[in-house]
Scaffold this motif. Structure first.
Motif, short mmCIF file in Angstrom:
data_model
loop_
_atom_site.label_atom_id
_atom_site.label_comp_id
_atom_site.label_asym_id
_atom_site.label_seq_id
_atom_site.Cartn_x
_atom_site.Cartn_y
_atom_site.Cartn_z
N UNK A 1 44.23 46.48 25.87
CA UNK A 1 44.58 45.94 25.05
C UNK A 1 42.99 45.96 24.55
N UNK A 2 42.20 46.66 24.67
CA UNK A 2 40.92 47.23 24.43
C UNK A 2 40.35 45.92 25.65
N UNK A 3 40.13 45.76 26.50
CA UNK A 3 39.90 45.35 27.84
C UNK A 3 39.26 45.76 28.53
N UNK A 4 37.88 46.18 28.96
CA UNK A 4 37.93 47.12 29.64
C UNK A 4 37.30 46.47 30.84
N UNK A 5 37.58 46.45 32.21
CA UNK A 5 37.45 46.58 33.68
C UNK A 5 36.74 47.64 34.81
N UNK A 6 36.70 47.43 35.99
CA UNK A 6 35.85 48.47 37.16
C UNK A 6 36.35 47.08 37.98
N UNK A 7 37.57 47.83 38.63
CA UNK A 7 38.17 47.50 40.45
C UNK A 7 37.40 48.53 41.13
N UNK A 8 36.58 47.00 41.83
CA UNK A 8 35.42 48.49 43.11
C UNK A 8 35.99 47.47 44.46
N UNK A 9 35.96 48.52 45.40
CA UNK A 9 36.77 48.59 45.94
C UNK A 9 35.93 48.71 47.76
N UNK A 10 35.68 47.91 49.02
CA UNK A 10 34.81 48.62 49.83
C UNK A 10 35.54 49.08 51.01
N UNK A 11 36.22 49.58 50.83
CA UNK A 11 36.99 50.25 52.04
C UNK A 11 36.17 50.13 53.74
N UNK A 12 35.35 50.12 54.08
CA UNK A 12 33.70 50.32 54.94
C UNK A 12 34.60 48.70 56.17
N UNK A 13 33.98 48.18 57.76
CA UNK A 13 34.83 48.22 58.08
C UNK A 13 32.66 47.23 57.52
N UNK A 14 31.88 47.28 57.07
CA UNK A 14 30.50 46.38 56.74
C UNK A 14 30.29 45.29 55.45
N UNK A 15 29.59 44.76 55.86
CA UNK A 15 29.10 44.74 53.62
C UNK A 15 28.36 45.27 53.04
N UNK A 16 28.42 45.85 51.77
CA UNK A 16 27.51 46.54 51.07
C UNK A 16 27.45 45.40 49.80
N UNK A 17 26.54 46.61 49.64
CA UNK A 17 25.37 46.31 48.27
C UNK A 17 24.99 47.02 47.57
N UNK A 18 25.82 47.00 46.03
CA UNK A 18 26.45 47.42 44.58
C UNK A 18 24.77 47.16 43.53
N UNK A 19 24.33 48.21 43.39
CA UNK A 19 23.88 47.77 41.94
C UNK A 19 24.60 48.48 40.76
N UNK A 20 24.59 47.33 40.02
CA UNK A 20 25.23 47.25 38.10
C UNK A 20 24.08 47.13 37.63
N UNK A 21 24.40 48.28 36.21
CA UNK A 21 23.90 48.14 35.16
C UNK A 21 24.36 47.25 34.16
N UNK A 22 23.81 45.90 34.34
CA UNK A 22 24.42 44.56 33.09
C UNK A 22 25.03 43.62 33.75
N UNK A 23 25.69 42.85 32.85
CA UNK A 23 26.04 41.53 33.74
C UNK A 23 27.56 42.05 33.94
N UNK A 24 28.14 40.95 34.32
CA UNK A 24 29.88 41.45 34.42
C UNK A 24 29.96 39.84 34.84
N UNK A 25 31.89 39.74 34.20
CA UNK A 25 32.44 38.66 34.85
C UNK A 25 33.71 38.92 36.26
N UNK A 26 33.31 38.27 37.43
CA UNK A 26 34.09 38.63 38.21
C UNK A 26 35.61 37.82 38.38
N UNK A 27 36.33 38.53 38.28
CA UNK A 27 38.13 37.78 37.58
C UNK A 27 38.65 37.44 39.25
N UNK A 28 38.76 37.48 39.96
CA UNK A 28 38.92 37.30 40.87
C UNK A 28 38.91 35.66 41.39
N UNK A 29 37.46 35.44 41.52
CA UNK A 29 36.59 34.49 41.84
C UNK A 29 36.11 33.92 41.13
#
Length: 676
Positions: A625-653
């Motif tokens: 309904x016009x509301x766009x979002x992306x799901x980002x998934x870390x399949x690694x067994x270690x922590x990762x840092x992901x650089x993004x462009x802009x501000x987002x709302x994380x919907x689970x937390x």
């Protein structure tokens, strides 16, 4: 959104049903699949139907708000029925009868078995058609599992001959299409036609090849038509059950649980008669581990079967295997796999299984609960998932995966490549996964689609090794490219007609004008040889196949750097109408292909979903309904840092993310993209 488990109440004492239902409710489980293997309990003797136990368990579940998906039990014909129908069992290509003792022990073309199928399905449908606690039907279970699509019995021989007569109308036309003049294989009537059983020039055992052996001798047209017929036999048997259920005025939707990359049935055809499809996903089991992109591609294929939502009917929830076990899912992996399915279009999640069974073939197949039924870590993880899914359900249901690229899959081409792979190292499905991986690595979504749809919604279309070809497919592809689409073709494309005979057109056959090249000659690379190739994206090795290209109107963007064709064209691009056609004439190492497709995607107007590519991180874009979002998934067994462009709302937390996202091992984030 439905969230549930596969439940087998017949395996457990009646006294435990209520406690099971209570534990399910605590985990937000609102649906279970039941009864798909319970024929002997439903009809213990011929014509004596007993659904009382099923009525009772459905009532127990309904008191906790849990609905059921009801399976037809035809995957496991009982012993009394198997004894009654003398020729019920499948016969393999060595004329060996595949008898009682496991499951799926029936031939799809046995008319007597179809009669008994109709009786049990009719009785089941009439009994439950008005039951509001039954929300869906499942037909049978995992059609084709255990190599049970192709049967070589006399029933199949007779039906195959009729299938061919219906297709070709005259034996003269069949002889012409198959080229039976070769080796004096000409048939005088359809009754003379054989099944492609074990014969001279076949190897009885092989480490590779088809069904444990290689076929060297049978006519390629006969083989391909037999594979098509066998797949159609499954489709026909499924439709028999669907029609019965619908004719009994059952209004619940009907599905079948598919098996991802399983290759013996044309899933696009199988899906036509279904209301929705589901599939069974075990990323880590006794037989191996699947890469994250292999699993994602299977999800996207399931979505592509009908071009709409699908269900997970069996999602792995514990360590599993039959005789030994795969790895135990690590903390967070079950949750990760669940969100991966939802990201790619799943709108129902059902975990296999509720509780590990202490007896039978699958006693090593662990579920949400172990054999003792005590809730532990995996139950708690699924309880967490259930709570989150319940809260976010409106976001997922009726959402759309936003894909600007598509990969065409053809089961006809898959089968043709199986028995004549051109090079022993070639595998059609592996090539598709390689191209899918290249897009996914660059954070680009792609759909998996059949060849007979409208391609106009995609900016980029990839047709790996599309070898069998015909006029109507060419017309569809030409319209797409001339209208501004971008097409990628690869080696081993267009060398055959749709009947599996070699084309006499100059290669790449039907694609010659589109690609603006001819294949002057080719090199099947064997016995450890390597050929070097060069593009502006770097040097790479060619290990399997090299088409030596002669441009007509195309521009060269990659050349060979060794062997007798050093300096010759390996990769080209051609302008055609408003669009472009890329011809990749050789196999490429994954890293080189990743860079090449990144550039092709950018030139096609496709931008990555996030700017940086991180190994083991998957990104999917969705919209509702016009509301766009992306799901980002870390399949690694270690922590990762992901650089993004802009501000987002994380919907689970429900927290804001500005510029940088940190993901723990196997962690998931849902980022709304229209914030800030």
């Amino acid at each position: 959104m439905y969230f549930g488990a596969d439940y087998y109440p017949e395996h457990w004492p009646r006294a435990e049903w209520e406690s099971n239902a209570l534990l399910m409710k605590e985990a937000s489980i609102n649906v279970v699949r039941i009864a798909e293997f319970a024929w002997a309990k439903m009809e213990p003797k011929e014509g004596v139907f007993d659904f009382s136990w099923l009525d009772e368990v459905i009532e127990v579940l309904s008191k906790q708000g849990i609905k059921v998906i009801l399976g037809t039990p035809t995957a496991t014909p009982p012993k009394w029925l198997s004894d009654k129908i003398e020729d019920i069992y499948m016969v393999n290509e060595f004329n060996q009868v595949r008898g009682f003792g496991s499951r799926r022990h029936y031939c799809y073309n046995n008319s007597k078995y179809k009669e008994y199928t109709a009786k049990i399905v009719t009785a089941l449908a009439k009994h439950y058609k008005n039951n509001t606690n039954v929300v869906a039907w499942q037909i049978d279970n995992e059609f084709g599992c255990h190599d049970t699509v192709r049967c070589y019995c006399n029933n199949c021989l007779k039906d195959f001959q009729g299938w061919l007569e219906n297709k070709y109308k005259s034996i003269e036309r069949l002889n012409e299409e198959w080229g039976t003049v070769f080796w004096s294989q000409t048939y005088s009537s359809f009754e003379e036609i054989i099944l492609p059983k074990y014969t001279v020039c076949d190897s009885a055992v092989s480490a590779s090849g088809l069904n444990g052996r290689k076929r060297y001798s049978h006519n390629p047209g006969l083989l391909l038509d037999f594979y098509r017929f066998s797949s159609d036999s499954v489709v026909k048997y499924q439709k028999l059950q669907i029609d019965i259920i619908k004719n009994c005025d059952c209004n619940q939707p009907i599905n079948n649980n598919l098996m991802g990359h399983f290759n013996q049935i044309d899933y696009f055809k199988l899906g036509e008669d279904l209301d929705f499809v589901s599939w069974d996903n075990y990323p880590n089991n006794e037989w191996g581990q699947n890469s994250m992109f292999s699993v994602s591609m299977a999800h996207d294929l399931m979505r592509g079967v009908k071009g709409k939502k699908f269900w997970m009917m069996e999602q792995q929830s514990g360590p599993c295997g039959w005789n030994s076990l795969g790895d135990t899912p690590k903390p967070g992996q079950i949750r990760l796999w669940t969100y991966q399915a939802i990201a790619h279009g799943a709108e129902g999640i059902v975990f296999f299984r509720w509780r590990a069974c202490p007896f039978g073939t699958e006693q090593y197949w662990y579920g949400i609960l172990d054999h003792d039924g005590i809730p532990r870590r995996r139950y708690k993880e699924i309880k967490q998932i259930g709570s989150e899914v319940e809260r976010l359900s409106d976001l997922f249901v009726d959402s759309k995966v936003l894909s600007e690229a598509a990969i065409i899959k053809s089961y006809d081409n898959l089968w043709s490549h199986q028995f004549q792979p051109h090079n022993e190292k070639f595998d059609y499905n592996s090539l598709l996964i390689q191209y899918y991986t290249a897009l996914g690595t660059n954070n680009i979504n792609s759909d998996i689609v059949p060849y007979n749809i409208d391609f106009s919604e995609y900016k980029l279309l990839i047709m790996p090794a599309f070898n069998l070809m015909k006029d109507d497919i060419l017309q569809r592809v030409e319209n797409y490219v001339s209208g501004g689409g971008n097409l990628v073709l690869t080696f081993r494309s267009g060398t055959k007609e749709w009947n599996n005979s070699m084309t006499i057109k100059t290669l790449p056959g039907y694609f010659k004008e589109l690609a603006g090249v001819t294949v002057e000659e080719f090199d099947s690379i064997n016995f450890g040889r390597e050929v070097q190739m060069f593009t502006e994206y770097g040097m790479g090795k060619v290990l399997m196949w090299a088409d030596i290209l002669k441009p007509i109107s195309a521009e060269i963007i990659g050349t060979y750097a060794s062997d007798f064709y050093e300096g010759e064209a390996a990769i080209t691009v051609n302008s055609y109408g408003k669009g472009k056609v890329y011809y990749i004439g050789c196999d490429l190492e994954q890293e080189v292909l990743n860079k090449l497709l990144e550039e092709i995607a950018l030139k096609s107007g496709i931008k990555p979903l996030i700017p940086n590519n991180i190994e083991g991180v998957e990104v999917v874009s969705k919209e509702k309904n016009g509301r766009k979002y992306i799901i980002v998934m870390n399949h690694n067994g270690y922590e990762v840092e992901i650089h993004l462009s802009g501000t987002y709302k994380e919907l689970i937390s429900n927290i804001d993310i500005d510029g940088k996202l940190m993901l723990n091992p196997y962690e998931v984030a849902i980022l709304e993209t229209n914030v800030g």
